[in-house]
Design an enzyme around this catalytic site. Structure first.
Site, PDB file in Angstrom:
ATOM      1  N   GLU A 152      42.637  38.687  50.921  1.00 28.67           N
ATOM      2  CA  GLU A 152      43.988  39.279  50.870  1.00 28.67           C
ATOM      3  C   GLU A 152      44.701  39.108  52.201  1.00 28.67           C
ATOM      4  O   GLU A 152      45.915  38.935  52.250  1.00 28.67           O
ATOM      5  CB  GLU A 152      43.883  40.767  50.463  1.00 28.67           C
ATOM      6  CG  GLU A 152      43.584  40.905  48.972  1.00 28.67           C
ATOM      7  CD  GLU A 152      42.763  42.116  48.597  1.00 28.67           C
ATOM      8  OE1 GLU A 152      42.686  43.078  49.380  1.00 28.67           O
ATOM      9  OE2 GLU A 152      42.170  42.092  47.494  1.00 28.67           O
ATOM     10  N   HIS A 200      39.272  38.747  55.070  1.00 28.60           N
ATOM     11  CA  HIS A 200      39.363  39.020  53.638  1.00 28.60           C
ATOM     12  C   HIS A 200      40.425  38.122  53.007  1.00 28.60           C
ATOM     13  O   HIS A 200      41.446  37.835  53.629  1.00 28.60           O
ATOM     14  CB  HIS A 200      39.704  40.496  53.401  1.00 28.60           C
ATOM     15  CG  HIS A 200      39.539  40.886  51.969  1.00 28.60           C
ATOM     16  ND1 HIS A 200      40.497  40.619  51.020  1.00 28.60           N
ATOM     17  CD2 HIS A 200      38.499  41.469  51.316  1.00 28.60           C
ATOM     18  CE1 HIS A 200      40.046  41.048  49.840  1.00 28.60           C
ATOM     19  NE2 HIS A 200      38.847  41.556  50.000  1.00 28.60           N
ATOM     20  N   SER A 214      34.760  42.124  41.946  1.00 32.24           N
ATOM     21  CA  SER A 214      34.523  42.862  40.701  1.00 32.24           C
ATOM     22  C   SER A 214      33.061  43.258  40.495  1.00 32.24           C
ATOM     23  O   SER A 214      32.585  43.339  39.371  1.00 32.24           O
ATOM     24  CB  SER A 214      35.053  42.078  39.490  1.00 32.24           C
ATOM     25  OG  SER A 214      36.451  41.864  39.611  1.00 32.24           O
ATOM     26  N   LYS A 228      40.495  49.023  50.938  1.00 27.41           N
ATOM     27  CA  LYS A 228      41.816  48.373  50.946  1.00 27.41           C
ATOM     28  C   LYS A 228      42.902  49.405  51.296  1.00 27.41           C
ATOM     29  O   LYS A 228      42.634  50.286  52.096  1.00 27.41           O
ATOM     30  CB  LYS A 228      42.067  47.666  49.611  1.00 27.41           C
ATOM     31  CG  LYS A 228      40.883  46.772  49.215  1.00 27.41           C
ATOM     32  CD  LYS A 228      41.187  45.823  48.109  1.00 27.41           C
ATOM     33  CE  LYS A 228      39.944  44.982  47.819  1.00 27.41           C
ATOM     34  NZ  LYS A 228      40.160  43.934  46.840  1.00 27.41           N
ATOM     35  N   GLU A 270      33.106  35.979  48.549  1.00 28.68           N
ATOM     36  CA  GLU A 270      34.005  36.581  47.577  1.00 28.68           C
ATOM     37  C   GLU A 270      34.894  35.506  46.959  1.00 28.68           C
ATOM     38  O   GLU A 270      35.910  35.120  47.545  1.00 28.68           O
ATOM     39  CB  GLU A 270      34.892  37.628  48.261  1.00 28.68           C
ATOM     40  CG  GLU A 270      34.114  38.776  48.872  1.00 28.68           C
ATOM     41  CD  GLU A 270      34.966  40.044  48.977  1.00 28.68           C
ATOM     42  OE1 GLU A 270      34.477  41.080  48.525  1.00 28.68           O
ATOM     43  OE2 GLU A 270      36.102  39.976  49.473  1.00 28.68           O
ATOM     44  N   GLY A 324      39.256  41.858  42.226  1.00 28.10           N
ATOM     45  CA  GLY A 324      40.202  42.763  41.575  1.00 28.10           C
ATOM     46  C   GLY A 324      40.654  42.295  40.201  1.00 28.10           C
ATOM     47  O   GLY A 324      41.588  42.842  39.618  1.00 28.10           O
TER      48      GLY A 324
HETATM   49  P1  PGA Z   1      36.949  44.196  43.973  1.00 25.42           P
HETATM   50  O1  PGA Z   1      37.273  43.806  45.490  1.00 25.42           O
HETATM   51  O2  PGA Z   1      35.552  44.754  43.969  1.00 25.42           O
HETATM   52  O3  PGA Z   1      37.986  45.212  43.601  1.00 25.42           O
HETATM   53  O4  PGA Z   1      37.054  42.941  43.169  1.00 25.42           O
HETATM   54  C1  PGA Z   1      36.289  43.232  46.289  1.00 25.42           C
HETATM   55  C2  PGA Z   1      36.877  42.919  47.631  1.00 25.42           C
HETATM   56  O5  PGA Z   1      38.034  42.477  47.702  1.00 25.42           O
HETATM   57  O6  PGA Z   1      36.217  43.085  48.674  1.00 25.42           O
END
Ligand code: PGA
Length: 255
Positions: free
Chosen positions: A100, A98, A216, A15, A170, A176
């Site tokens: 995000e 992703h 996570s 990220k 995901e 996160g």
């Molecule tokens: P995370 O992120 O392991 O911090 O939950 C995973 C991701 O967004 O690919």
């Protein structure tokens, strides 16, 4: 994961973390810890860290990926990066879609499809992210959401090209947040994605297809998640920024 059919892929998604010098330091720390991996190891890093990551991983078993790419070859797209800019450096992987990017930067299924097309045309391997929000899960439409994201993104992708596509399931509510999907929840959706692939292509293509879990995943829960038959690896955010934790996940996927 089913070792007879597939090789696991553990990918870090850094990220917006680490400067170029911090990248070199983290890769140097990781290299000896993952050198005997029985799975593929990838780190996806910010654009400005790519050269440092490529230099530091040279001659090692760690592959380097970007976190996005644009679909046009060049032009007036201020702030964007083309696939050719990535491949000329030696980048082999790219994360696309992703959550995000979808949530904060207006990424849609249609722009995801365009990026997938451009990445495959350039010879890159795509880590395509799909996943439902908490609201969607509570509404009982997880399969519909994930199925639609998968089908649109793979529109126009040939069976041959599919060997350069990985899907990372995901769940948005698990990213996160420290709230991991249970191993059963992860496996259920990963399995569903495989049935979608079987429907779009055929069962041999689906059997060979790598579906990761992300959200996570960490040194503690990785073994249980990866023990599921349809969890073929992980896309790791937070835990990929710590060499020892990332190495522990790689170890779990190598068993
Ligand atoms: P995370 O992120 O392991 O911090 O939950 C995973 C991701 O967004 O690919």
């Amino acid at each position: 994961m089913n070792k007879q059919l597939r090789k696991a892929v553990i990918a870090g998604n850094w990220k917006m973390n680490k400067t170029p010098s911090q990248t070199t330091a983290l890769v140097e720390e990781m290299k000896p810890l993952v050198k005997d991996a029985g799975c593929d190891v990838v780190i996806c890093v910010p654009y400005v860290d790519l050269q440092a990551a490529l230099a530091a991983t040279k001659g090692s078993n760690i592959k380097v990926g970007a976190e996005n790419c644009h679909w046009e070859k060049s032009g007036a797209y201020t702030g964007e990066i083309s696939t050719e800019m990535l491949t000329e450096l030696g980048v082999e992987y790219v994360v696309i879609g992703h959550s995000e990017r979808r949530t904060y930067f207006g990424e849609t299924d249609v722009t995801v499809q365009k990026r997938v097309r451009a990445a495959l045309d350039a010879g890159l391997t795509v880590i395509l992210c799909v996943g439902e929000t908490l609201e969607q899960r509570e509404q009982g439409i997880t399969f519909e959401v994930v199925g639609l994201q998968t089908k649109v993104a793979l529109g126009g992708v040939s069976k041959e090209e599919l060997s350069r596509v990985i899907i990372a399931y995901e769940p948005v509510w698990a990213i996160g947040t420290g709230r991991t999907a249970t191993a059963e929840q992860a496996n259920e959706v990963n399995h569903y994605i495989r049935t979608v692939i079987a429907g779009l292509y055929d069962s041999a293509a689906a059997d060979a297809f790598v579906v990761q879990y992300g959200g996570s995943m960490n040194a503690k829960n990785a073994a249980e998640l990866l023990a599921q038959p349809d969890v073929d690896g992980g896309l790791i955010g937070g835990a990929s920024l710590k060499a020892a934790d990332f190495a522990e996940i790689v170890k779990a996927a190598s068993k």
